[in-house]
Design a protein around this motif. Structure first.
Motif, PDB file in Angstrom:
ATOM      1  N   VAL A 195      41.200-115.523 -60.743  1.00  0.00           N
ATOM      2  CA  VAL A 195      40.204-114.492 -60.431  1.00  0.00           C
ATOM      3  C   VAL A 195      39.127-115.157 -59.572  1.00  0.00           C
ATOM      4  O   VAL A 195      38.709-116.272 -59.864  1.00  0.00           O
ATOM      5  N   ARG A 196      38.731-114.476 -58.523  1.00  0.00           N
ATOM      6  CA  ARG A 196      37.669-115.024 -57.674  1.00  0.00           C
ATOM      7  C   ARG A 196      36.759-113.889 -57.237  1.00  0.00           C
ATOM      8  O   ARG A 196      37.074-112.706 -57.437  1.00  0.00           O
ATOM      9  N   GLN A 197      35.667-114.273 -56.605  1.00  0.00           N
ATOM     10  CA  GLN A 197      34.705-113.277 -56.148  1.00  0.00           C
ATOM     11  C   GLN A 197      35.294-112.459 -55.000  1.00  0.00           C
ATOM     12  O   GLN A 197      36.099-112.970 -54.220  1.00  0.00           O
ATOM     13  N   PHE A 198      34.871-111.237 -54.947  1.00  0.00           N
ATOM     14  CA  PHE A 198      35.336-110.302 -53.909  1.00  0.00           C
ATOM     15  C   PHE A 198      34.863-110.771 -52.527  1.00  0.00           C
ATOM     16  O   PHE A 198      33.737-111.239 -52.375  1.00  0.00           O
ATOM     17  N   ARG A 199      35.800-110.696 -51.586  1.00  0.00           N
ATOM     18  CA  ARG A 199      35.445-111.009 -50.199  1.00  0.00           C
ATOM     19  C   ARG A 199      35.772-109.799 -49.344  1.00  0.00           C
ATOM     20  O   ARG A 199      36.681-109.039 -49.698  1.00  0.00           O
ATOM     21  N   PRO A 200      35.081-109.654 -48.230  1.00  0.00           N
ATOM     22  CA  PRO A 200      35.417-108.528 -47.347  1.00  0.00           C
ATOM     23  C   PRO A 200      36.883-108.618 -46.925  1.00  0.00           C
ATOM     24  O   PRO A 200      37.349-109.694 -46.556  1.00  0.00           O
ATOM     25  N   GLY A 201      37.527-107.494 -47.015  1.00  0.00           N
ATOM     26  CA  GLY A 201      38.951-107.481 -46.651  1.00  0.00           C
ATOM     27  C   GLY A 201      39.862-107.418 -47.866  1.00  0.00           C
ATOM     28  O   GLY A 201      41.038-107.080 -47.741  1.00  0.00           O
ATOM     29  N   ASP A 202      39.338-107.761 -49.061  1.00  0.00           N
ATOM     30  CA  ASP A 202      40.161-107.691 -50.282  1.00  0.00           C
ATOM     31  C   ASP A 202      40.469-106.241 -50.615  1.00  0.00           C
ATOM     32  O   ASP A 202      39.639-105.343 -50.386  1.00  0.00           O
ATOM     33  N   GLU A 203      41.628-106.016 -51.170  1.00  0.00           N
ATOM     34  CA  GLU A 203      42.019-104.646 -51.509  1.00  0.00           C
ATOM     35  C   GLU A 203      41.352-104.225 -52.812  1.00  0.00           C
ATOM     36  O   GLU A 203      41.196-105.039 -53.737  1.00  0.00           O
ATOM     37  N   ILE A 204      40.958-102.954 -52.847  1.00  0.00           N
ATOM     38  CA  ILE A 204      40.265-102.433 -54.018  1.00  0.00           C
ATOM     39  C   ILE A 204      41.177-102.484 -55.252  1.00  0.00           C
ATOM     40  O   ILE A 204      40.735-102.720 -56.365  1.00  0.00           O
ATOM     41  N   ARG A 205      42.465-102.273 -55.040  1.00  0.00           N
ATOM     42  CA  ARG A 205      43.388-102.227 -56.188  1.00  0.00           C
ATOM     43  C   ARG A 205      43.498-103.588 -56.877  1.00  0.00           C
ATOM     44  O   ARG A 205      43.973-103.675 -58.003  1.00  0.00           O
ATOM     45  N   ASN A 206      43.046-104.666 -56.205  1.00  0.00           N
ATOM     46  CA  ASN A 206      43.100-105.982 -56.830  1.00  0.00           C
ATOM     47  C   ASN A 206      41.804-106.323 -57.586  1.00  0.00           C
ATOM     48  O   ASN A 206      41.688-107.429 -58.121  1.00  0.00           O
ATOM     49  N   VAL A 207      40.875-105.417 -57.582  1.00  0.00           N
ATOM     50  CA  VAL A 207      39.614-105.694 -58.287  1.00  0.00           C
ATOM     51  C   VAL A 207      39.884-105.774 -59.781  1.00  0.00           C
ATOM     52  O   VAL A 207      40.555-104.918 -60.364  1.00  0.00           O
ATOM     53  N   ASN A 208      39.361-106.829 -60.394  1.00  0.00           N
ATOM     54  CA  ASN A 208      39.469-106.984 -61.847  1.00  0.00           C
ATOM     55  C   ASN A 208      38.210-106.381 -62.455  1.00  0.00           C
ATOM     56  O   ASN A 208      37.136-106.990 -62.442  1.00  0.00           O
TER      57      ASN A 208
END
Lengths: 424, 181
Positions: A195-208
């Protein structure tokens, strides 16, 4: 057809001639009467014998098969004249045997065809040319025999009996194409990585969302991508050792290589072959469906060929040994050139696995003290060579016909990762 | 249906061979017993036994058996022996039996088996009939003197010549020899 008188004709004519001579000298009519049945038999048999032209057509149901398969063979024999007895036999090449009747005897009427069925058992893999049909035609009374061999050219490919492999080896370095191995790097995949911090470009469905609710910023799940690997099969064809009743080292190598190749091709890995011996042959890595047949063809052609032309692995095209490929070598570790090539591959940084196809107990000592001593020295030299490879991170395992290759490979399933930058 | 048959199994062939040989020997001994006859017959049996185990003594074995009969015939006097056709047929059947092929086929078609079984039987019957005719006709015509012996010699030479000529013509190559000039 080559005609020759049978011993029966020679013996019968001699018998009749002797009796007639005795009758002439003695003047006894009974002696002639004794000779008459045999003389009549010879005369009628010779009078009824005619010259004939016999033809035979052979057809096989298949043009390729597996080692151990039974191949139906149909022979159609015909003649332009009456032949009371014809023996028909298939000339069986080396590597085949006949199941059931091998020599047939038929009677041929003029213009009539007789169909015979034989069954060949493919005992050894390889590309075989079936020899022909041997015909032996007997005249009436078996006084004259005509023999002929009708050649026919029929090339039959017998694929080796594959070693069934379930687990196989885990290549330490996955490649870029998608496959079945979980890569150590992060990317799009199914296997959870971290798990890592959200970065621009990451998909919303991968948000924990659980982690995000507990911490200040948004966090996303990362995954390991599933990748394929490159597997190069290295066959030492400098010699075929051992054998006898059991399979020789080359036969084991081909069986094992075929099993590993099919196993990895099913897993969408790219597989290539290097046949390293008197003749150097290679097949670059590929994963297409037609590649299976190309690969099997190279394996079928693997045989011991003597050649003065020395070719090292440095002559191989770069595509044959892609960086990061897992090299699975089948070698009896007897020929110095093959051992040198394997050392060269290890030095170049390839993940190398050596399967020793000549276990020490496969070769027995010669009789006498000197033979015993020589055998012990030879075993020590082999142990030293294996230790040398092992000390460089190259696992060497022995494989004999009694063992399952899968259980042998299980010993070294998790290979250590070698330094990057393997170069062909 | 495929049938695993052989024309005559080996053990039946041996029994038939020795049965016929025993019949011929018994007939010869019935004509007259002497040391030379017994020697011929014993030699014949030994050679036939040898031929059954693979020695090339087939013709010699049959000749010895018939030789015993001929010696017995000479000892029996000038009376015409009516059993000669039987001995002739016995000798013919013995020759058929002892010249066994070295390589046996694994499968024999029923047609070939029937053909092989019938042709020696038919020839034996025809041979017996012809032999009897020769014996009867020969006994009615009286030949004597050197001229008749010479005529008989010529006839026999012609007969053998015809056999040899037929054999030679059958053994001629199927194709004309290639002209390499």
């Amino acid at each position: 057809m080559q005609s020759s008188p049978t011993r029966k004709l020679i013996g019968s004519v001699g018998f009749v001639a002797g009796l007639l001579l005795v009758a002439l000298l003695s003047g006894r009519l009974e002696v002639i009467a004794v000779a008459v049945p045999t003389l009549l038999g010879i005369s009628l048999a010779l009078a009824m014998s005619t010259s004939s032209e016999i033809t035979a057509d052979v057809s096989l149901g298949v043009d390729r098969c597996l080692e151990g398969d039974e191949i139906p063979l149909v022979i159609v024999v015909s003649s332009n004249a009456l032949v009371p007895e014809v023996d028909v036999a298939v000339i069986v090449p080396r590597g085949f045997s006949v199941v059931g009747p091998a020599i047939f005897r038929v009677r041929l009427e003029p213009g009539e065809s007789v169909e015979l069925s034989a069954v060949l058992l493919a005992e050894r893999w390889g590309v075989h040319d079936l020899g022909g049909v041997a015909l032996r035609a007997w005249s009436v009374g078996r006084l004259i025999v005509r023999e002929q061999v009708l050649p026919f050219i029929y090339r039959l490919k017998v694929f080796p009996r594959f070693e069934r492999i379930v687990a196989g080896l885990l290549p330490p370095e996955p490649q870029v194409f998608s496959g079945e191995y979980v890569s150590r790097s992060a990317g799009s995949g199914i296997e959870f990585a971290s798990v890592r911090q959200f970065r621009p470009g990451d998909e919303i469905r991968n948000v924990n969302w659980k982690v995000t609710s507990r911490r200040a910023g948004m966090h996303v799940n990362t995954f390991h991508p599933e990748r394929n690997s490159d597997v190069v099969l290295f066959l030492d064809t400098f010699g075929d050792h051992g054998g006898g009743e059991d399979a020789g080292s080359l036969e084991l190598a081909v069986r094992g290589a075929a099993g590993i190749a099919l196993h990895h091709l099913k897993r969408r890995d790219r597989v290539g072959v290097i046949s390293f011996g008197g003749v150097l042959r290679w097949l670059p890595v590929s994963m297409s469906r037609s590649h299976v047949y190309r690969l099997l063809d190279v394996l079928l052609d693997a045989q011991v060929k003597f050649s003065y032309a020395w070719k090292g692995i440095q002559l191989l095209p770069a595509k044959t040994l892609p960086p990061g490929a897992l090299v699975v070598a089948f070698s009896p570790l007897v020929d110095k050139r093959a051992v040198g090539a394997l050392q060269d591959l290890q030095a170049r940084g390839f993940s190398l696995v050596i399967i020793d196809t000549l276990p020490a107990d496969a070769i027995s000592a010669s009789p006498g003290d000197e033979g015993e001593l020589a055998h012990r020295v030879w075993k020590l030299q082999r142990d030293a060579l294996r230790s040398e490879f092992a000390s460089k991170g190259v696992p060497v395992v022995g494989w004999s016909e009694e063992d399952f290759l899968d259980s042998v490979l299980a010993v070294m399933r998790h290979l250590p990762k070698v330094s990057r930058g393997a170069r062909a | 249906m495929r049938r695993w048959l052989r024309v005559i199994p080996s053990w039946q062939r041996s029994i038939a061979t020795f049965g016929i040989a025993a019949g011929m020997a018994g007939y010869a001994l019935g004509l007259g017993a002497s040391t030379s006859i017994v020697v011929f017959l014993v030699l014949g049996f030994i050679m036939l036994a040898g031929s059954l185990v693979g020695l090339p003594l087939q013709g010699l074995g049959v000749s010895c058996l018939v030789g015993g009969y001929v010696v017995a015939l000479f000892g029996s006097g000038p009376i015409l022996d009516p059993g000669a056709p039987l001995i002739g047929v016995g000798a013919y059947l013995l020759l058929e039996l002892v010249y066994e092929e070295r390589i046996r086929p694994d499968w024999v078609s029923p047609k070939a088996r029937r053909s092989r079984a019938w042709s020696p039987s038919a020839l034996a019957a025809a041979g017996f009939a012809l032999s009897s005719v020769v014996l009867v006709l020969g006994s009615t015509v009286s030949f004597s003197g050197p001229l008749s012996v010479a005529a008989g010699g010529v006839v026999m030479a012609l007969l053998l010549g015809a056999v040899l000529w037929a054999t030679r013509s059958l053994l001629a190559p199927d194709q004309a020899p290639r002209d390499d000039r």
